[in-house]
Design a protein around this motif. Structure first.
Motif, short mmCIF file in Angstrom:
data_model
loop_
_atom_site.label_atom_id
_atom_site.label_comp_id
_atom_site.label_asym_id
_atom_site.label_seq_id
_atom_site.Cartn_x
_atom_site.Cartn_y
_atom_site.Cartn_z
N GLU A 1 0.83 -1.21 0.00
CA GLU A 1 0.00 0.00 0.00
C GLU A 1 0.86 1.26 0.00
N ASN A 2 1.94 1.23 0.77
CA ASN A 2 2.84 2.39 0.80
C ASN A 2 3.51 2.60 -0.56
N SER A 3 3.91 1.51 -1.20
CA SER A 3 4.50 1.63 -2.53
C SER A 3 3.50 2.22 -3.52
N LEU A 4 2.24 1.88 -3.36
CA LEU A 4 1.22 2.39 -4.28
C LEU A 4 1.04 3.90 -4.16
N TYR A 5 0.91 4.42 -2.94
CA TYR A 5 0.69 5.87 -2.85
C TYR A 5 1.92 6.65 -3.30
N LEU A 6 3.12 6.11 -3.04
CA LEU A 6 4.33 6.78 -3.53
C LEU A 6 4.37 6.79 -5.06
N SER A 7 3.90 5.72 -5.67
CA SER A 7 3.94 5.61 -7.13
C SER A 7 2.86 6.45 -7.80
N ILE A 8 1.65 6.40 -7.25
CA ILE A 8 0.53 7.12 -7.88
C ILE A 8 0.72 8.63 -7.79
N PHE B 1 0.48 16.28 -2.40
CA PHE B 1 -0.40 15.38 -3.14
C PHE B 1 -0.86 14.22 -2.26
N VAL B 2 0.08 13.63 -1.55
CA VAL B 2 -0.22 12.47 -0.71
C VAL B 2 -1.19 12.85 0.41
N GLN B 3 -0.97 13.99 1.03
CA GLN B 3 -1.81 14.39 2.15
C GLN B 3 -3.24 14.72 1.71
N ILE B 4 -3.39 15.34 0.56
CA ILE B 4 -4.74 15.60 0.04
C ILE B 4 -5.45 14.28 -0.24
N PHE B 5 -4.74 13.36 -0.83
CA PHE B 5 -5.31 12.04 -1.13
C PHE B 5 -5.86 11.37 0.12
N PHE B 6 -5.06 11.32 1.17
CA PHE B 6 -5.50 10.64 2.39
C PHE B 6 -6.59 11.42 3.11
N ARG B 7 -6.42 12.72 3.24
CA ARG B 7 -7.37 13.51 4.03
C ARG B 7 -8.71 13.72 3.33
N GLU C 1 -9.56 12.18 0.13
CA GLU C 1 -9.90 11.09 -0.78
C GLU C 1 -10.32 11.63 -2.15
N ARG C 2 -9.48 12.49 -2.66
CA ARG C 2 -9.66 13.04 -4.00
C ARG C 2 -8.31 13.13 -4.70
N LEU C 3 -8.34 13.20 -6.01
CA LEU C 3 -7.13 13.39 -6.80
C LEU C 3 -6.74 14.87 -6.75
N PRO C 4 -5.50 15.19 -6.40
CA PRO C 4 -5.11 16.60 -6.23
C PRO C 4 -4.80 17.29 -7.56
N VAL C 5 -5.74 17.22 -8.47
CA VAL C 5 -5.56 17.80 -9.80
C VAL C 5 -5.40 19.32 -9.72
N GLN C 6 -6.21 19.96 -8.90
CA GLN C 6 -6.15 21.42 -8.78
C GLN C 6 -4.79 21.88 -8.27
N GLU C 7 -4.12 21.03 -7.52
CA GLU C 7 -2.82 21.38 -6.95
C GLU C 7 -1.66 21.02 -7.88
N GLY C 8 -1.97 20.44 -9.04
CA GLY C 8 -0.92 20.19 -10.02
C GLY C 8 -0.59 18.73 -10.30
N TRP C 9 -1.27 17.81 -9.60
CA TRP C 9 -0.99 16.39 -9.85
C TRP C 9 -1.45 15.99 -11.24
N LYS C 10 -0.68 15.12 -11.87
CA LYS C 10 -1.05 14.53 -13.15
C LYS C 10 -0.91 13.02 -13.06
N LEU C 11 -1.70 12.33 -13.86
CA LEU C 11 -1.63 10.88 -13.92
C LEU C 11 -0.20 10.47 -14.27
N PRO C 12 0.38 9.50 -13.56
CA PRO C 12 1.75 9.07 -13.89
C PRO C 12 1.85 8.61 -15.34
N THR C 13 2.90 9.02 -16.01
CA THR C 13 3.11 8.57 -17.39
C THR C 13 3.69 7.17 -17.45
N THR C 14 4.33 6.75 -16.36
CA THR C 14 4.83 5.38 -16.26
C THR C 14 3.74 4.50 -15.68
N LYS C 15 3.36 3.47 -16.41
CA LYS C 15 2.34 2.56 -15.89
C LYS C 15 2.86 1.84 -14.65
#
Length: 276
Positions: free
Chosen positions: A188-195, A208-214, A216-230
């Motif tokens: 689970e820890n590896s997943l949040y670091l990767s995503i 990004f990580v703190q917004i996700f946990f607190r 439970e949303r994707l921090p798009v407004q704060e600049g997060w983008k979907l990882p380009t590496t699968k």
């Protein structure tokens, strides 16, 4: 020249497929908080996928295939990284509909996929602990980790994992801490670091990580983008092992409960009583 063009085409195709997953955060994948009657689980990742409409927003009656598709589109996490956990999740219900479907609420079944020593939830304990909802006090260990820098990494993840387990050892006489729980926590820890960071280095911005946990949303407004590496089992493996190696883990439960359904638990008298 043909090889160069082929490589360029492959890269362009991969980039376009990733961007296609991430384009509609203001429409069908806009964040919508859960409302009355919506189910959520102890897993912030699954809850986030439901809050953004990759899983049914009500959190009910979705298949393993739906979950695989949602994880790929919402997180760029491939099937082989989560399939085993998803199959375990199918045991969380024991009704006719669960032949094909699972639901988020049922995933709170203790010791199936949910586990003690979470970094964002309380322990289930004697059955009175709130192991479903986010808890800021519990999360404070994570929030304050890796001081002096603005990112988390495998070293900080291992330190938090160790600290949370020590707390559970001291406060939860019903703690289950076998190799299974250790592997789940590390993964689970590896997943949040990767995503929310770099899947190859395991370095993720704290915001990004703190917004996700607190939230439970994707921090798009704060600049997060979907990882380009699968994110796959292969990319997660070195991060998993780095976290395991640094977490100073020792087993305190030789053989934990085997959860077969909400009403069938092997090798745990307390758990058997709680689910009857």
């Amino acid at each position: 020249m043909q090889l160069v063009l082929s490589a360029a085409f492959a890269l362009a195709l991969a980039a376009s497929s990733v961007s296609a997953f991430a384009t509609d955060y203001k429409g069908s994948h806009k964040f919508v908080a859960p409302g009355p009657g919506d189910e959520r689980s102890p897993c912030p990742g699954l809850n986030t996928l439901a809050n953004h409409g990759y899983l049914p927003h009500n959190g009910k009656n979705f298949t393993v295939k739906t979950l695989m598709d949602a994880s790929l589109k919402g997180f760029n996490v491939d099937w082989d990284a989560i399939l085993i956990a998803a199959k375990f999740g199918m045991l969380s219900r024991n009704d006719f509909g669960s032949i094909e479907n699972m639901s988020l609420g049922a995933l709170s079944l203790h010791n199936l996929v949910e586990h003690d020593a979470s970094i964002s939830r309380n322990d289930f304990g004697d059955g009175t602990g709130d192991h479903i909802h986010f808890n800021e006090t519990t999360f404070s260990v994570m929030a304050n980790a890796n001081p002096g820098v603005d990112y988390y990494n495998t070293t900080s993840a291992a330190a938090v994992q160790y600290a949370r387990l020590q707390h559970s050892k001291e406060t939860n006489p019903f703690l289950v801490n076998t190799k299974k729980e250790f592997v789940l926590r590390s993964h689970e820890n590896s997943l949040y670091l990767s995503i929310f960071g770099d899947p190859l280095t395991g370095i993720a911005p704290k915001k990004f990580v703190q917004i996700f946990f607190r939230e439970e949303r994707l921090p798009v407004q704060e600049g997060w983008k979907l990882p380009t590496t699968k994110i796959t089992a292969a990319t997660l493996s070195p991060l998993d092992h780095a976290i395991r190696d640094a977490s100073n883990w020792t087993e305190t439960s030789v053989c934990g409960p085997v959860v077969l359904s909400p009403t069938s638990v092997v090798n745990d008298e307390l758990q058997a009583l709680l689910v009857q």
